[in-house]
Design an enzyme around this catalytic site. Structure first.
Site, mmCIF file in Angstrom:
data_model
loop_
_atom_site.group_PDB
_atom_site.id
_atom_site.type_symbol
_atom_site.label_atom_id
_atom_site.label_comp_id
_atom_site.label_asym_id
_atom_site.label_seq_id
_atom_site.Cartn_x
_atom_site.Cartn_y
_atom_site.Cartn_z
ATOM 1 N N ARG A 1 -49.440 36.468 0.435
ATOM 2 C CA ARG A 1 -49.079 35.149 -0.119
ATOM 3 C C ARG A 1 -49.417 34.032 0.872
ATOM 4 N NH1 ARG A 1 -48.485 38.232 -3.702
ATOM 5 N NH2 ARG A 1 -46.954 38.191 -5.393
ATOM 6 N N SER B 1 -41.694 34.677 -8.278
ATOM 7 C CA SER B 1 -40.837 35.039 -7.143
ATOM 8 C C SER B 1 -40.552 33.776 -6.334
ATOM 9 C CB SER B 1 -41.537 36.033 -6.221
ATOM 10 O OG SER B 1 -41.934 37.170 -6.938
ATOM 11 N N GLU C 1 -41.227 31.428 -1.166
ATOM 12 C CA GLU C 1 -42.653 31.564 -1.440
ATOM 13 C C GLU C 1 -43.175 30.268 -2.059
ATOM 14 O OE1 GLU C 1 -45.382 33.340 -4.722
ATOM 15 O OE2 GLU C 1 -44.031 34.914 -4.046
HETATM 16 N N1 EPU Z 1 -35.695 45.257 -7.198
HETATM 17 C C1 EPU Z 1 -34.335 45.365 -7.305
HETATM 18 N N2 EPU Z 1 -33.669 44.355 -7.918
HETATM 19 C C2 EPU Z 1 -34.281 43.271 -8.448
HETATM 20 C C3 EPU Z 1 -35.675 43.143 -8.312
HETATM 21 C C4 EPU Z 1 -36.371 44.174 -7.689
HETATM 22 O O1 EPU Z 1 -33.735 46.329 -6.860
HETATM 23 O O2 EPU Z 1 -33.593 42.405 -8.996
HETATM 24 C C5 EPU Z 1 -36.449 46.373 -6.599
HETATM 25 C C6 EPU Z 1 -37.218 47.139 -7.678
HETATM 26 O O3 EPU Z 1 -36.447 48.140 -8.250
HETATM 27 C C7 EPU Z 1 -38.363 47.719 -6.904
HETATM 28 C C8 EPU Z 1 -38.631 46.675 -5.850
HETATM 29 O O4 EPU Z 1 -37.457 45.875 -5.750
HETATM 30 O O5 EPU Z 1 -37.989 48.914 -6.246
HETATM 31 C C9 EPU Z 1 -39.846 45.817 -6.147
HETATM 32 O O6 EPU Z 1 -39.655 45.121 -7.358
HETATM 33 P P1 EPU Z 1 -40.895 44.649 -8.279
HETATM 34 O O7 EPU Z 1 -41.821 45.761 -8.544
HETATM 35 O O8 EPU Z 1 -40.321 43.919 -9.453
HETATM 36 O O9 EPU Z 1 -41.725 43.647 -7.373
HETATM 37 P P2 EPU Z 1 -41.283 42.538 -6.300
HETATM 38 O O10 EPU Z 1 -41.534 43.086 -4.946
HETATM 39 O O11 EPU Z 1 -39.943 41.993 -6.585
HETATM 40 C C10 EPU Z 1 -43.696 41.527 -6.101
HETATM 41 C C11 EPU Z 1 -44.344 40.180 -6.200
HETATM 42 C C12 EPU Z 1 -44.494 39.767 -7.660
HETATM 43 C C13 EPU Z 1 -45.353 40.807 -8.370
HETATM 44 C C14 EPU Z 1 -44.685 42.182 -8.221
HETATM 45 C C15 EPU Z 1 -45.539 43.305 -8.774
HETATM 46 C C16 EPU Z 1 -43.732 38.998 -4.161
HETATM 47 C C17 EPU Z 1 -42.932 37.905 -3.560
HETATM 48 N N3 EPU Z 1 -43.566 39.186 -5.473
HETATM 49 O O12 EPU Z 1 -42.379 41.393 -6.616
HETATM 50 O O13 EPU Z 1 -45.184 38.538 -7.703
HETATM 51 O O14 EPU Z 1 -45.493 40.503 -9.742
HETATM 52 O O15 EPU Z 1 -44.456 42.486 -6.804
HETATM 53 O O16 EPU Z 1 -46.657 43.511 -7.961
HETATM 54 O O17 EPU Z 1 -44.501 39.661 -3.460
HETATM 55 C C18 EPU Z 1 -44.856 36.174 -7.694
HETATM 56 O O18 EPU Z 1 -45.374 36.155 -6.579
HETATM 57 O O19 EPU Z 1 -44.455 35.116 -8.240
HETATM 58 C C19 EPU Z 1 -44.644 37.444 -8.365
HETATM 59 C C20 EPU Z 1 -43.963 37.531 -9.512
#
Ligand code: EPU
Length: 337
Positions: A162, A237, A333
């Protein structure tokens, strides 16, 4: 060129925050853009793309320059590769769909990300195992003060998680006018390693896998947990996933053996911010119209009339609680103005 005075920016930011700008100028060609840049001092301008990665906390006593440069062209192609140029003002998802419809592969994992093409390199957008930098060829940009046009190639952009040179040393210096992507025509490298994609394809019983199927899977996953900004204001995010040292991670894992984590090449660990916020008891929390999304705690939402200041206060409260519980600092972010 369109120009409006004392205008609400509610429809120009995906949080749907109602702040006013002194003036809004929307440019649809490079000539118009150059004319506006000549007429204004750089410090009087606020550059606006798709408004999908910002939180506006106050009225802007400035002229907002809306970059509305459109157009998608094939620049060159070989047997398996195609270079496609897209104007900065093209809507990101519509551009991805344009590519998927023509079976040009590479961007399908990035389906349904809000925002415009021109802002995609600034924060190196990424999702489901793909980052913009993996498909980026170059971008063209205009220096706000000297009006010099420059082409930035992959190695010039210093892409990180990012992050890019446009967020760092060159912040607020250039306006990106077009971006060129290197995509595939036949032998696509399909990225399905991300767990949620595998599950989605499996549950739909998909056998013949192509870029359309991946795009559809990503769209389903995003629709199931990420709010649609047209219905519920948000900026994706709100925080980055924090990166912590191995030592700090081991301590965290001792107390919380189920903590999801991604080891990084340098020995550090990335931990999901959404998980930390949820464990801090804040998933679904709401104060007034500012809230933590019920299905994804990393996303803050505007239920209707939240002000930017209210969303910012909520973000600060989340940072404080997560810091108290885990001794980890969440970094936003989104850009806060
Ligand atoms: N999780 C939780 N609780 C929550 C949210 C997530 O426990 O409320 C856990 C999930 O169970 C999982 C882990 O956190 O084990 C990761 O969650 P998720 O796959 O939803 O992805 P993320 O890390 O929260 C990132 C990006 C997203 C992107 C997704 C999928 C960042 C800051 N965000 O989110 O990007 O869509 O991975 O690749 O890196 C964005 O940048 O705006 C965005 C939406």
């Amino acid at each position: 060129m369109k120009s409006l005075s004392n205008v609400s920016l509610k429809d120009f930011n995906t949080f749907g925050v109602d702040v006013k700008a002194k003036q809004l100028i929307s440019v649809t060609s490079e000539q118009e853009l150059l004319r506006v840049l000549k007429d204004f001092y750089a410090e009087e301008l606020f550059i606006l793309g798709g408004g999908s990665n910002m939180l506006l906390t106050r009225d802007l006593d400035k002229t907002v320059l809306h970059i509305n440069l459109t157009g998608i062209h094939i620049l060159s192609e070989t047997e398996n590769e195609v270079l496609i140029e897209a104007g900065a003002g093209e809507n990101w998802h519509q551009f991805v769909m344009w590519c998927v419809d023509r079976n040009f592969g590479g961007l399908e994992n990035l389906s349904l990300i809000p925002g415009n093409v021109g802002t995609s390199p600034i924060q190196n957008i990424g999702a489901y195992g793909v980052e913009l930098k993996d498909r980026f060829h170059s971008c063209e940009a205009i220096h706000i003060q000297t009006l010099e046009k420059k082409t930035f190639h992959l190695e010039d952009c210093e892409f990180g998680y990012r992050d890019s040179v446009f967020k760092g040393p060159l912040k607020d210096q250039y306006i990106i006018t077009k971006v060129v992507f290197r995509l595939t025509k036949n032998h696509h490298s399909l990225i399905t390693s991300y767990g949620a994609i595998k599950q989605e394809l499996y549950s739909k019983g998909i056998k013949a896998l192509g870029i359309r199927e991946i795009s559809d899977a990503v769209i389903s996953i995003r629709q199931s947990k990420l709010p649609d900004p047209r219905k519920l204001g948000n900026s994706g995010s709100f925080f980055k996933n924090p990166i912590i040292s191995e030592e700090k991670f081991k301590k965290l894992q001792k107390n919380y053996p189920d903590v999801p984590h991604y080891p990084l090449a340098n020995g550090d660990f990335k931990v999901p911010g959404g998980w930390l916020i949820e464990k801090a008891g804040l998933k679904g929390f709401r104060k007034g119209d500012a809230g933590v999304h019920e299905k994804q705690a990393l996303v803050l939402v505007n239920y209707g009339r939240a002000s930017g200041q209210e969303i910012l206060s909520l973000a600060k409260m989340i940072q404080k609680k997560v810091k108290e519980k885990f001794a980890i600092t969440l970094q936003p972010e989104v850009n806060i103005f």
